[in-house]
Write a protein that holds these residues in place. Structure first.
Motif, PDB file in Angstrom:
ATOM      1  N   GLY A 141       0.782  -1.231   0.000  1.00  0.00           N
ATOM      2  CA  GLY A 141       0.000   0.000   0.000  1.00  0.00           C
ATOM      3  C   GLY A 141       0.808   1.272   0.000  1.00  0.00           C
ATOM      4  O   GLY A 141       0.239   2.368  -0.111  1.00  0.00           O
ATOM      5  N   ALA A 142       2.133   1.169   0.122  1.00  0.00           N
ATOM      6  CA  ALA A 142       2.977   2.368   0.173  1.00  0.00           C
ATOM      7  C   ALA A 142       2.872   3.165  -1.127  1.00  0.00           C
ATOM      8  O   ALA A 142       2.624   2.618  -2.205  1.00  0.00           O
ATOM      9  N   ILE A 143       3.072   4.477  -0.998  1.00  0.00           N
ATOM     10  CA  ILE A 143       2.949   5.386  -2.139  1.00  0.00           C
ATOM     11  C   ILE A 143       4.330   5.894  -2.533  1.00  0.00           C
ATOM     12  O   ILE A 143       5.077   6.404  -1.698  1.00  0.00           O
ATOM     13  N   ARG A 144       4.663   5.736  -3.792  1.00  0.00           N
ATOM     14  CA  ARG A 144       5.943   6.249  -4.285  1.00  0.00           C
ATOM     15  C   ARG A 144       5.901   7.771  -4.340  1.00  0.00           C
ATOM     16  O   ARG A 144       4.841   8.368  -4.507  1.00  0.00           O
ATOM     17  N   LEU A 145       7.076   8.375  -4.203  1.00  0.00           N
ATOM     18  CA  LEU A 145       7.136   9.833  -4.261  1.00  0.00           C
ATOM     19  C   LEU A 145       6.572  10.361  -5.574  1.00  0.00           C
ATOM     20  O   LEU A 145       5.917  11.402  -5.615  1.00  0.00           O
ATOM     21  N   SER A 146       6.793   9.637  -6.651  1.00  0.00           N
ATOM     22  CA  SER A 146       6.283  10.068  -7.947  1.00  0.00           C
ATOM     23  C   SER A 146       4.761  10.024  -8.004  1.00  0.00           C
ATOM     24  O   SER A 146       4.137  10.740  -8.795  1.00  0.00           O
ATOM     25  N   GLU A 147       4.152   9.211  -7.159  1.00  0.00           N
ATOM     26  CA  GLU A 147       2.701   9.067  -7.174  1.00  0.00           C
ATOM     27  C   GLU A 147       1.994  10.147  -6.358  1.00  0.00           C
ATOM     28  O   GLU A 147       0.797  10.386  -6.548  1.00  0.00           O
ATOM     29  N   CYS A 148       2.720  10.779  -5.415  1.00  0.00           N
ATOM     30  CA  CYS A 148       2.079  11.799  -4.583  1.00  0.00           C
ATOM     31  C   CYS A 148       2.672  13.189  -4.810  1.00  0.00           C
ATOM     32  O   CYS A 148       2.432  14.107  -4.023  1.00  0.00           O
TER      33      CYS A 148
END
Length: 220
Positions: free
Chosen positions: A35-42
């Motif tokens: 479930g972690a969010i990549r920096l590019s995604e946020c």
């Protein structure tokens, strides 16, 4: 979280008359890396990533329907996150929550809880913003599978119960532990420990437990 991000916040709901009020917690998640969010995604439109007190618009698709993390909402892949504004730290005082305890399960260490216990509760949430007592950092060395690993914990009291949780706030870590390898073991006091707020959260299940973490430390 695995060199990525766990993002969560309170929904801002607009009433038909134009008034805004606070809704429930939302934790945007992905279908990869637990479930972690990549920096590019946020990444926001100005190139930054979300920070405390940012009001952001996050395109989501559906509820993950996690029985132990009911706040989880899947993000829309590839969609732009947008920063609307930033509110003052004073607004956090309106969001303080007062649960009886922090997921204390009889017979289980205070820094973890079983899924079975969470599911036995009529209502539960996996995020709280609380006002702790005597919050401090604790730097210690933990041995895991024969390897020594230095770590930071958040130590505090809440409702006359002592807690010791893993600390994962990247901004506070940068402020107090920028040269972490040279920080000695022991307690580290905050500049204003008497007025600190903390966001505490449950991790995804790992080896039969949801671990409790200090996700964000808010200093006045």
């Amino acid at each position: 979280k695995k060199q990525q991000r766990c993002v969560a916040g309170r929904e801002v709901v607009k009433h038909p008359d134009g008034e805004e009020y606070w809704g429930e917690w939302i934790r945007p998640v992905t279908n990869h890396d637990e479930g972690a969010i990549r920096l590019s995604e946020c990444r926001l439109q100005d190139g930054t990533v979300p920070a405390p007190f940012d009001v952001i618009q996050v395109p989501i698709t559906s509820n993950e329907n996690s029985p132990t993390q009911p706040e989880n909402q899947y993000i829309q892949p590839g969609a732009q996150w947008s920063k609307i504004t930033t509110w003052s730290k004073e607004e956090a005082q309106n969001l303080i929550e007062r649960p009886k305890n922090l997921w204390l399960e009889p017979g289980v260490k205070q820094d973890r809880v079983t899924p079975q216990y969470l599911l036995s509760q009529k209502e539960h949430q996996s995020l709280y913003l609380i006002q702790p007592v005597n919050f401090r950092f604790l730097v210690e060395v933990n041995t895991w599978e024969g390897v020594d690993k230095k770590r930071v914990r958040g130590v505090f009291s809440y409702n006359e119960q002592n807690y010791n949780f893993s600390m994962t706030d990247p901004l506070v870590s940068q402020k107090y532990f920028s040269d972490f390898s040279n920080v000695p073991n022991g307690f580290v006091e905050l500049e204003r420990s008497d007025s600190v707020l903390i966001c505490v959260s449950l991790t995804p299940e790992f080896n039969g437990y949801h671990y409790k973490i200090v996700a964000t430390v808010i200093e006045s």
